[in-house]
Design a protein around this motif. Sequence first.
Motif, short mmCIF file in Angstrom:
data_model
loop_
_atom_site.label_atom_id
_atom_site.label_comp_id
_atom_site.label_asym_id
_atom_site.label_seq_id
_atom_site.Cartn_x
_atom_site.Cartn_y
_atom_site.Cartn_z
N MET A 246 -2.26 5.62 -10.71
CA MET A 246 -3.88 4.92 -10.45
C MET A 246 -5.29 5.31 -11.20
O MET A 246 -5.53 5.60 -12.13
N LEU A 247 -5.51 3.87 -10.82
CA LEU A 247 -7.17 4.00 -11.59
C LEU A 247 -8.29 3.98 -10.53
O LEU A 247 -7.88 3.24 -8.63
N VAL A 248 -9.00 4.68 -10.62
CA VAL A 248 -10.68 4.50 -10.65
C VAL A 248 -11.15 4.00 -10.82
O VAL A 248 -11.50 3.67 -12.13
N HIS A 249 -12.08 3.49 -9.93
CA HIS A 249 -13.31 2.39 -10.33
C HIS A 249 -14.15 2.00 -8.60
O HIS A 249 -14.26 1.81 -8.41
N GLY A 250 -15.16 2.64 -9.29
CA GLY A 250 -16.61 2.37 -8.43
C GLY A 250 -16.23 3.41 -7.57
O GLY A 250 -16.54 2.92 -5.67
N GLY A 251 -15.17 4.31 -7.22
CA GLY A 251 -14.91 5.20 -5.90
C GLY A 251 -13.81 4.52 -5.64
O GLY A 251 -13.32 5.54 -4.40
N HIS A 252 -12.93 3.23 -5.59
CA HIS A 252 -12.00 2.71 -5.54
C HIS A 252 -10.64 2.81 -6.57
O HIS A 252 -11.10 2.86 -6.88
N LEU A 253 -9.38 3.05 -5.32
CA LEU A 253 -8.00 4.00 -6.14
C LEU A 253 -7.61 2.96 -5.98
O LEU A 253 -7.49 2.26 -4.82
N VAL A 254 -6.69 2.15 -7.20
CA VAL A 254 -5.63 1.24 -6.91
C VAL A 254 -4.60 1.89 -7.90
O VAL A 254 -4.82 1.61 -9.39
N GLY A 255 -2.96 1.46 -7.39
CA GLY A 255 -2.49 2.13 -8.42
C GLY A 255 -2.13 0.71 -8.94
O GLY A 255 -1.75 -0.82 -8.34
N LEU B 129 -8.77 -6.04 -14.00
CA LEU B 129 -7.58 -5.86 -13.68
C LEU B 129 -6.67 -5.59 -12.16
O LEU B 129 -5.90 -6.12 -11.87
N CYS B 130 -7.84 -4.83 -11.26
CA CYS B 130 -7.78 -4.91 -9.76
C CYS B 130 -9.01 -4.94 -8.99
O CYS B 130 -8.48 -5.03 -7.96
N ARG B 131 -9.48 -6.00 -9.51
CA ARG B 131 -9.91 -7.39 -9.11
C ARG B 131 -10.72 -7.17 -8.35
O ARG B 131 -10.91 -7.60 -7.18
N VAL C 184 -3.70 3.55 -0.54
CA VAL C 184 -3.98 3.13 -1.79
C VAL C 184 -3.15 2.37 -2.06
O VAL C 184 -1.62 2.31 -1.92
N PRO C 185 -3.77 0.52 -2.44
CA PRO C 185 -3.35 -0.51 -2.97
C PRO C 185 -2.38 -0.57 -3.90
O PRO C 185 -3.18 0.05 -4.95
N VAL C 186 -0.73 -1.01 -3.90
CA VAL C 186 -0.44 -0.62 -5.69
C VAL C 186 -0.20 -2.42 -5.41
O VAL C 186 0.17 -3.33 -5.07
N LEU C 187 -1.08 -2.57 -7.00
CA LEU C 187 -0.28 -4.18 -7.96
C LEU C 187 0.72 -3.83 -8.47
O LEU C 187 1.55 -2.72 -9.32
N ASP C 188 1.78 -5.03 -8.87
CA ASP C 188 2.41 -5.30 -10.18
C ASP C 188 2.02 -5.29 -11.53
O ASP C 188 1.20 -6.62 -11.17
N GLY C 189 2.76 -4.90 -12.21
CA GLY C 189 1.57 -5.37 -13.21
C GLY C 189 2.03 -6.53 -14.29
O GLY C 189 1.26 -6.94 -14.71
N VAL D 39 0.59 -1.01 0.43
CA VAL D 39 -0.42 -0.15 -0.49
C VAL D 39 1.05 0.90 0.03
O VAL D 39 2.28 1.44 0.55
N ARG D 40 0.17 2.19 -0.41
CA ARG D 40 1.05 3.60 -0.80
C ARG D 40 0.06 3.94 0.24
O ARG D 40 -1.30 4.86 -0.88
N HIS D 41 0.19 5.62 0.75
CA HIS D 41 -0.16 7.01 0.99
C HIS D 41 0.31 7.89 0.08
O HIS D 41 1.29 7.52 -0.67
#
Length: 158
Positions: free
Chosen positions: A87-96, A147-149, A62-67, A54-56
Amino acid sequence: MSAIESASAQASRQWLSFQIGAQLYAVPLIAVNEVIRDGDVTPVPGAPDDVLGVRHLRGRIVPVLDGCRRMGVPQPTKDLTRVRIVMLVHGGHLVGVRVDAIGELLSTDGITIEPPPPGRASRSDDPVTGVMSWQGGFVAMLDVSRLCRLRGDAGHVA
């Protein structure tokens, strides 16, 4: 069509491309919150292998995935000056998602997006929804929620 509807329709045809390993991928620009430099990520014990941690980011965790791990591609020798987190946003959720390099802004106007090629490894969580011919090769088009599950309205990164 109003100006707002027209701008929204145009934005849905714009895609941000990026490189993961040797492959070019793209996500809808409307799902991109921002692109930032790679930085400190805090590991999360027990997280799936493709979750770096995770990253602040401006008051949010924000969770960060390894592509590379998420897409199942070999980890190349990285040019660390080009590595970014999208940084992707979907349904109010932010995932890197950590990517090896940012590409071009693509437009799907007048371009046919084909289904993924047959014979791909069958995965229920495969985020590739189609491919688009591009500069003698192709770009794999990604579904951000897969992608972000992110599942349903609860939207948990698994």
